[in-house]
Design a protein around this motif. Structure first.
Motif, PDB file in Angstrom:
ATOM      1  N   ARG A  80       0.672  -1.299  -0.136  1.00 55.78           N
ATOM      2  CA  ARG A  80      -0.102  -0.160   0.037  1.00 55.78           C
ATOM      3  C   ARG A  80       1.056   1.185   0.260  1.00 55.78           C
ATOM      4  O   ARG A  80       2.053   1.415   1.005  1.00 55.78           O
ATOM      5  N   ALA A  81       0.152   2.297  -1.139  1.00 59.66           N
ATOM      6  CA  ALA A  81       1.710   3.507  -1.052  1.00 59.66           C
ATOM      7  C   ALA A  81       0.714   4.026   0.365  1.00 59.66           C
ATOM      8  O   ALA A  81      -0.488   4.281   0.841  1.00 59.66           O
ATOM      9  N   THR A  82       2.478   4.276   1.176  1.00 64.71           N
ATOM     10  CA  THR A  82       2.598   5.130   2.476  1.00 64.71           C
ATOM     11  C   THR A  82       3.149   6.679   2.203  1.00 64.71           C
ATOM     12  O   THR A  82       2.920   7.460   3.440  1.00 64.71           O
ATOM     13  N   LEU A  83       3.578   6.780   1.240  1.00 60.72           N
ATOM     14  CA  LEU A  83       4.041   8.209   0.853  1.00 60.72           C
ATOM     15  C   LEU A  83       4.995   8.672  -0.475  1.00 60.72           C
ATOM     16  O   LEU A  83       4.491   7.803  -0.907  1.00 60.72           O
ATOM     17  N   ARG A  84       4.356  10.121  -0.616  1.00 64.06           N
ATOM     18  CA  ARG A  84       4.655  10.414  -1.951  1.00 64.06           C
ATOM     19  C   ARG A  84       4.956  11.745  -2.300  1.00 64.06           C
ATOM     20  O   ARG A  84       4.346  12.624  -1.250  1.00 64.06           O
ATOM     21  N   GLN A  85       6.662  11.611  -2.457  1.00 63.19           N
ATOM     22  CA  GLN A  85       7.819  12.722  -3.005  1.00 63.19           C
ATOM     23  C   GLN A  85       7.149  13.576  -3.609  1.00 63.19           C
ATOM     24  O   GLN A  85       6.651  12.957  -4.792  1.00 63.19           O
ATOM     25  N   ILE A  86       7.473  14.743  -4.033  1.00 58.11           N
ATOM     26  CA  ILE A  86       7.975  15.541  -5.538  1.00 58.11           C
ATOM     27  C   ILE A  86       8.940  16.396  -4.880  1.00 58.11           C
ATOM     28  O   ILE A  86       9.486  16.427  -4.449  1.00 58.11           O
ATOM     29  N   SER A  87       9.105  16.587  -6.555  1.00 50.06           N
ATOM     30  CA  SER A  87      10.657  17.157  -7.148  1.00 50.06           C
ATOM     31  C   SER A  87      10.255  17.883  -8.439  1.00 50.06           C
ATOM     32  O   SER A  87       9.851  17.458  -9.451  1.00 50.06           O
TER      33      SER A  87
END
Length: 100
Positions: A80-87
């Motif tokens: 399960r996705a637990t974290l989305r980070q952006i760059s």
């Protein structure tokens, strides 16, 4: 009971503009937010069935050019996705860039 008004049609100021009318959804009393415009390209890197990286850029932008909106996903042991980070960087440098 409080009175709620549509923020895009202030009392006494006439009708909402065409753009304001398109983004406000009275059914849910919220402004629609579109994260990625439809005129952009998208790339995905997978590990099994899970997307590890998603990238969005203007149509025609090369994969080595900077200007990509990159998203990095982290998953738990159950997948399960637990974290989305952006760059913001090039698609080619997606694994090397710093995400926030």
């Amino acid at each position: 009971m409080s009175s709620i008004t549509n923020p895009y049609t202030p009392a006494g100021e006439g009708r909402a503009s065409e753009v304001e009318a398109r983004v406000f959804d009275p059914k849910v009393w919220a402004v629609r937010y579109v994260e990625i415009p439809s005129n952009m390209q998208m790339r995905v890197e997978y590990s099994g069935y899970n997307a590890l990286y998603l990238g969005y850029a203007d149509s025609g932008l090369g994969i080595s050019a900077s200007g990509w909106l990159l998203q990095k996903y982290t998953y738990d042991a159950s997948g399960r996705a637990t974290l989305r980070q952006i760059s913001y960087d090039s698609w080619d440098d997606r694994a090397l860039t710093t995400y926030k």
